[in-house]
Design an enzyme around this catalytic site. Structure first.
Site: not given
Ligand code: GLY
Ligand code: MN
Ligand code: MN
Length: 436
Positions: A34, A238, A255, A266, A345, A349, A356, A380, A384, A408, A410
Site C-alpha cells: 500500500d 542505460h 549521465d 540532462d 543512438h 531529443h 524526452h 549528446e 562505445y 558520451r 551531452e
Molecule cells: N539520460 C537519458 C538521455 O540522455 O536521453
Molecule cells: Mn538525453
Molecule cells: Mn542523458
C-alpha cells in the site's frame, strides 16, 4: 503563473473549434503493497492547469456559453487528507485554478456526457490509463447511438498531441527560467562529482553526491535514474546499477540531470578517474568532443533538426576511419550506417516538462522540422567500443586497445533568435580542464 496557464488553454481552445478537449491526471503507481510512488502530474495536464493532484479531469469546451474550463477533482475530505495530504477541493479549483465550474470527480460519469452532447469532436490522448480510455470510448459510443435523436454530438476523436505538443515545443520565458535553474543545479552537481571522483570510490558514492546536491538545491530529485558508469559499464547506455568500485586509468561516464519545478535537465560528461586520459581514451574523447561541438554549432534557427544528428555522425565516422576502426569511403559508411556498432543512438531529443519531451522531429519523410527560437534540445553524441560486438563482414576486427571504452558528452541547448545558448556550459568538457 495562473495567467499563463489560462493563456495556454485559450491558445488550445482557439484551435479546436466546436470540439471539447479532455485531459486526465497522471495515474498513481504502487511501489509495494500500500505504498505509492511520489505523485507526478501528467505533463499535458500540468501545462494547461498547473494542478498537481491525482484523480482529476480537465475539460476545455470553447463553445460552451459559461463553462469553457471545467475541473473534476477530489473533494476536500479531512479524514483522507490526514493520511495522504492536502487536497485543493472543489471550491478552490475555481478560485485558485480559474475553473469556470468544478465538480467532485465522483460526478464525472454524470456530468461529462452533458458537455459532450453538443460538441462535434472529442480531443483526447489515449494514454496509459486503460480504464479511463475505455470510459471515454464507451461514452463516445453511447453518444453516437443517440446521435440521430439530437443531430449533435462528437463524430470523431482526435489526439490532442499534434496541437498541444507543438505548443509545448516552444518554451516561454517562465518555462526557460525553470529550465535554466534545472540546468544550473545539474551543472553544480556534475562539477562536484568531478572533484569527488577518485580511484577506489564506488559508483553509488558519486551518485549520492550528485543527488544530494539536486535535493539540497530544491530540485525534486533526478530527472531519470542517474547513470554513473565506470570503465566498460559506460558501454551500457542505460546502466543504472551504479555498484562498481571505480579503478584508476578508467573513464567515468555520468549521465545525470534533475527535475526542478517540473522541468528537466540532462547532462552527460565523461572524465578520467585518475586525472589523466590514456592515449586511446583521449583520442576517442576528442572525436566525440569535436562531433558534439560541430553538432551544437548547427543549432541555429532555420536549420533542419536532422542536421544536428547528421553532423555528429559525419565527424564520428571520419574519426573512426582515421583510427582504422572503420574501413571504407565516408559517405558510403554513413549511408550504410556502418558506424552503428559504435554509435547506436540518436544525437539528442527535445527537453522540457518531459526528459524526452514531446514534439515531432520531422513532418513526414521529406519535410524537416525546422529549428525555432524557444526550442530546447540535448546534443549528446558518443562512442562505445562495446566488447564482442558483431561487426559487418567488410569491417576490420577492432584493435583490442580501443575495446571497452565508452564516451558520451551531452549538453542542453536553447535555440535563440540569433543562434543558441548552451544551458549546461558550466561543466567543463575540454581535455585540459578534465585532467589534473
Ligand atoms: N539520460 C537519458 C538521455 O540522455 O536521453
Ligand atoms: Mn538525453
Ligand atoms: Mn542523458
Amino acid at each position: 503563473m495562473q495567467a499563463e496557464y489560462r493563456q495556454r488553454r485559450e491558445q488550445l481552445m482557439s484551435k479546436i473549434g466546436n470540439g471539447i478537449a479532455i485531459f486526465r491526471s497522471a495515474p498513481t503507481a504502487v511501489m509495494h503493497n500500500d505504498v505509492e510512488y511520489a505523485f507526478r502530474q501528467d505533463s499535458d495536464f500540468y501545462y494547461l492547469t498547473g494542478f498537481n493532484e491525482a484523480q482529476a479531469v480537465a475539460v476545455l469546451a470553447p463553445s460552451h456559453p459559461e463553462h469553457r474550463f471545467v475541473l473534476f477533482v477530489q473533494p476536500k475530505d479531512r479524514e483522507q487528507e490526514v493520511w495522504s495530504g492536502y487536497r485543493c477541493g472543489v471550491e478552490a479549483a475555481k478560485q485558485v485554478y480559474g475553473a469556470d465550474e468544478a465538480y467532485p470527480i465522483s460526478e464525472l460519469d454524470e456530468k461529462l456526457p452533458q458537455y459532450l452532447e453538443s460538441c462535434d469532436r472529442i480531443y483526447y490522448h489515449l494514454g496509459r490509463d486503460r480504464t479511463f480510455n475505455d470510459k471515454i470510448l464507451n461514452l463516445w459510443q453511447r453518444l453516437m447511438r443517440t446521435y440521430p435523436k439530437r443531430g449533435t454530438g462528437p463524430i470523431a476523436i482526435e489526439d490532442t498531441g499534434p496541437i498541444l505538443h507543438s505548443m509545448r515545443l516552444i518554451k516561454s520565458q517562465s518555462e526557460l527560467e525553470l529550465m535554466h535553474k534545472a540546468a544550473d543545479i545539474a551543472v553544480e552537481a556534475h562539477n562536484h562529482a568531478m572533484e569527488f571522483t577518485q580511484p577506489g570510490r564506488y559508483e553509488y558514492e558519486i551518485q549520492a553526491e550528485i543527488e544530494h546536491i539536486f535535493r539540497l538545491r530544491g530540485a525534486n530529485g533526478p530527472a531519470y535514474p542517474s547513470i554513473v558508469a565506470s570503465g566498460v559499464n559506460a558501454c551500457v547506455l542505460h546502466y543504472i546499477e551504479n555498484n562498481r568500485q571505480i579503478q584508476d586509468k578508467e573513464l567515468l561516464l555520468i549521465d545525470a540531470g534533475c527535475a526542478y519545478g517540473y522541468y528537466n535537465s540532462d547532462i552527460t560528461r565523461t572524465w578520467p578517474v585518475g586525472g589523466k586520459f590514456t592515449p586511446e581514451q583521449k583520442t576517442l574523447y576528442e572525436i566525440v568532443l569535436e562531433a558534439q561541438k560541430q553538432a551544437i554549432a548547427q543549432v541555429q534557427p532555420g536549420n533542419p533538426y536532422k542536421l544536428i544528428h547528421d553532423t555528429a555522425v559525419r565527424v564520428l565516422t571520419e574519426g573512426l576511419v582515421e583510427l582504422g576502426i572503420l574501413k571504407g569511403e565516408i559517405d558510403k559508411l554513413i549511408e550504410e550506417e556502418k558506424y552503428k556498432p559504435y554509435y547506436m543512438h540518436r544525437t539528442g531529443h527535445w527537453l522540457g516538462l518531459d526528459v524526452h519531451d514531446v514534439g515531432v522531429y520531422q513532418h513526414g519523410e521529406d519535410k524537416p522540422q525546422i529549428l525555432q527560437p524557444g526550442q530546447v534540445l540535448t546534443v549528446e553524441p558518443g562512442l562505445y567500443i562495446v566488447p564482442d560486438t558483431k561487426l559487418a563482414e567488410d569491417q576490420p576486427q577492432t584493435d583490442p586497445r580501443w575495446v571497452g571504452i565508452g564516451i558520451r558528452i551531452e549538453d542542453d541547448v536553447l535555440v535563440t533568435a540569433t543562434g543558441h545558448e548552451v544551458l549546461t556550459a558550466g561543466v567543463p568538457k575540454e581535455v585540459a580542464d578534465l585532467e589534473r
